[in-house]
Design a protein around this motif. Sequence first.
Motif, PDB file in Angstrom:
ATOM      1  N   MET A   1      26.188  52.074  32.642  1.00 55.74           N
ATOM      2  CA  MET A   1      27.397  51.814  33.414  1.00 55.74           C
ATOM      3  C   MET A   1      28.157  50.653  32.775  1.00 55.74           C
ATOM      4  N   ARG A   2      29.475  50.765  32.660  1.00 53.36           N
ATOM      5  CA  ARG A   2      30.289  49.701  32.075  1.00 53.36           C
ATOM      6  C   ARG A   2      31.208  49.113  33.127  1.00 53.36           C
ATOM      7  N   VAL A   3      31.178  47.785  33.238  1.00 52.74           N
ATOM      8  CA  VAL A   3      31.903  47.072  34.286  1.00 52.74           C
ATOM      9  C   VAL A   3      32.801  46.016  33.653  1.00 52.74           C
ATOM     10  N   LEU A   4      34.007  45.864  34.210  1.00 53.11           N
ATOM     11  CA  LEU A   4      34.902  44.781  33.814  1.00 53.11           C
ATOM     12  C   LEU A   4      35.032  43.815  34.983  1.00 53.11           C
ATOM     13  N   VAL A   5      34.795  42.529  34.716  1.00 52.06           N
ATOM     14  CA  VAL A   5      34.954  41.487  35.727  1.00 52.06           C
ATOM     15  C   VAL A   5      36.248  40.740  35.432  1.00 52.06           C
ATOM     16  N   ALA A   6      37.230  40.854  36.306  1.00 56.99           N
ATOM     17  CA  ALA A   6      38.509  40.152  36.159  1.00 56.99           C
ATOM     18  C   ALA A   6      38.502  38.974  37.120  1.00 56.99           C
ATOM     19  N   GLU A   7      38.195  37.800  36.595  1.00 52.78           N
ATOM     20  CA  GLU A   7      37.994  36.604  37.418  1.00 52.78           C
ATOM     21  C   GLU A   7      38.348  35.389  36.577  1.00 52.78           C
ATOM     22  N   ASP A   8      39.268  34.527  37.072  1.00 50.62           N
ATOM     23  CA  ASP A   8      39.699  33.375  36.285  1.00 50.62           C
ATOM     24  C   ASP A   8      38.822  32.144  36.472  1.00 50.62           C
ATOM     25  N   HIS A   9      37.943  32.159  37.457  1.00 51.56           N
ATOM     26  CA  HIS A   9      36.982  31.064  37.624  1.00 51.56           C
ATOM     27  C   HIS A   9      35.841  31.305  36.635  1.00 51.56           C
TER      28      HIS A   9
ATOM     29  N   LEU B   1      37.447  41.432  44.800  1.00 54.18           N
ATOM     30  CA  LEU B   1      36.577  40.309  45.133  1.00 54.18           C
ATOM     31  C   LEU B   1      37.481  39.098  45.324  1.00 54.18           C
ATOM     32  N   THR B   2      37.604  38.618  46.554  1.00 52.88           N
ATOM     33  CA  THR B   2      38.657  37.645  46.837  1.00 52.88           C
ATOM     34  C   THR B   2      38.298  36.731  47.991  1.00 52.88           C
ATOM     35  N   ALA B   3      38.964  35.579  48.018  1.00 50.93           N
ATOM     36  CA  ALA B   3      38.771  34.642  49.120  1.00 50.93           C
ATOM     37  C   ALA B   3      39.532  35.070  50.364  1.00 50.93           C
ATOM     38  N   ALA B   4      40.462  36.008  50.201  1.00 50.33           N
ATOM     39  CA  ALA B   4      41.241  36.505  51.348  1.00 50.33           C
ATOM     40  C   ALA B   4      40.388  37.507  52.114  1.00 50.33           C
ATOM     41  N   GLY B   5      39.661  37.008  53.097  1.00 46.49           N
ATOM     42  CA  GLY B   5      38.674  37.844  53.764  1.00 46.49           C
ATOM     43  C   GLY B   5      38.998  38.251  55.183  1.00 46.49           C
TER      44      GLY B   5
ATOM     45  N   GLY C   1      46.386  40.222  40.814  1.00 43.56           N
ATOM     46  CA  GLY C   1      45.414  41.312  40.886  1.00 43.56           C
ATOM     47  C   GLY C   1      45.952  42.475  41.700  1.00 43.56           C
ATOM     48  N   ASP C   2      46.776  42.170  42.706  1.00 44.81           N
ATOM     49  CA  ASP C   2      47.380  43.231  43.519  1.00 44.81           C
ATOM     50  C   ASP C   2      48.208  44.175  42.655  1.00 44.81           C
ATOM     51  N   GLU C   3      49.030  43.594  41.773  1.00 44.65           N
ATOM     52  CA  GLU C   3      49.900  44.408  40.934  1.00 44.65           C
ATOM     53  C   GLU C   3      49.088  45.234  39.941  1.00 44.65           C
ATOM     54  N   VAL C   4      48.024  44.648  39.398  1.00 45.35           N
ATOM     55  CA  VAL C   4      47.161  45.391  38.472  1.00 45.35           C
ATOM     56  C   VAL C   4      46.516  46.577  39.185  1.00 45.35           C
ATOM     57  N   CYS C   5      46.074  46.347  40.415  1.00 41.24           N
ATOM     58  CA  CYS C   5      45.464  47.430  41.191  1.00 41.24           C
ATOM     59  C   CYS C   5      46.465  48.572  41.382  1.00 41.24           C
ATOM     60  N   ARG C   6      47.697  48.241  41.736  1.00 39.84           N
ATOM     61  CA  ARG C   6      48.726  49.272  41.911  1.00 39.84           C
ATOM     62  C   ARG C   6      48.955  50.050  40.612  1.00 39.84           C
ATOM     63  N   ARG C   7      49.059  49.329  39.499  1.00 39.23           N
ATOM     64  CA  ARG C   7      49.338  49.978  38.211  1.00 39.23           C
ATOM     65  C   ARG C   7      48.185  50.882  37.773  1.00 39.23           C
ATOM     66  N   LEU C   8      46.959  50.386  37.937  1.00 37.67           N
ATOM     67  CA  LEU C   8      45.810  51.181  37.501  1.00 37.67           C
ATOM     68  C   LEU C   8      45.655  52.444  38.338  1.00 37.67           C
ATOM     69  N   ARG C   9      46.093  52.386  39.593  1.00 36.94           N
ATOM     70  CA  ARG C   9      45.989  53.555  40.456  1.00 36.94           C
ATOM     71  C   ARG C   9      46.870  54.697  39.956  1.00 36.94           C
TER      72      ARG C   9
ATOM     73  N   LEU D   1      37.757  43.000  40.657  1.00 34.88           N
ATOM     74  CA  LEU D   1      39.088  42.414  40.496  1.00 34.88           C
ATOM     75  C   LEU D   1      39.363  41.327  41.522  1.00 34.88           C
ATOM     76  N   ASP D   2      39.575  40.110  41.019  1.00 34.67           N
ATOM     77  CA  ASP D   2      40.022  39.012  41.883  1.00 34.67           C
ATOM     78  C   ASP D   2      41.515  39.207  42.173  1.00 34.67           C
TER      79      ASP D   2
END
Length: 220
Positions: A1-9, A78-82, A59-67, A50-51
Amino acid sequence: MRVLVAEDHRVLARTIATGLRRQAMAVDVAAAADEAERMCLLTAYDVLILDRDLPVLSGDEVCRRLRELQDPPRILMLTAAGELTDKIYGLTTLGADDYLAKPFDFSELVARVRTLSRRAPKQPPTVLRFASITLDETRREVSVDGRPLELTPKELAVLHLLLVAGGAPVSHDELVRTVWDEHLDPRTSAVRATVSRLRGKLGDPGLILADKGEGYRLCD
């Protein structure tokens, strides 16, 4: 399985990547959303973690584009907005496949990533068999003629790819792309060394054959 972690921290990204690699996943890391989008266009990731709050591009815009892609990766936000409204927005309006708020338990993250990967099309059965080898994907248990084996994450990932191929050759490049990550030098002996150790643990060197110019394959 290949995973991409998009996280600036950086510390969190490194911690997630290290933990997932120990679970026999190939993991790449992107520190910015535009970088993550570019990597997804170049590589067929199974899951994108995706953060939402990323620099340069959200990350919101990337999610829209990838869809909009024909075959996008499964997206775990994966976000602090819970808050509940944030989750509903991420899952419905943005089109994420799953949503996990920070802070989180790592075992839950692993479980969610594995669940997302199983939702992708053309997944192999839970239990893979070839000749005397059996691999239970859910339990991550391997046996040969009923004898349990202890494999490293890389050995397990290589064996899984060979089992999915069902006796067809798997190229060196495909092993590098799927089992390792973008930082591995294709000229390294890591693949050959891992296959050699795997042969030894299987107890029958003839179970894995090296086809010159084609890669490796299982043989019964």
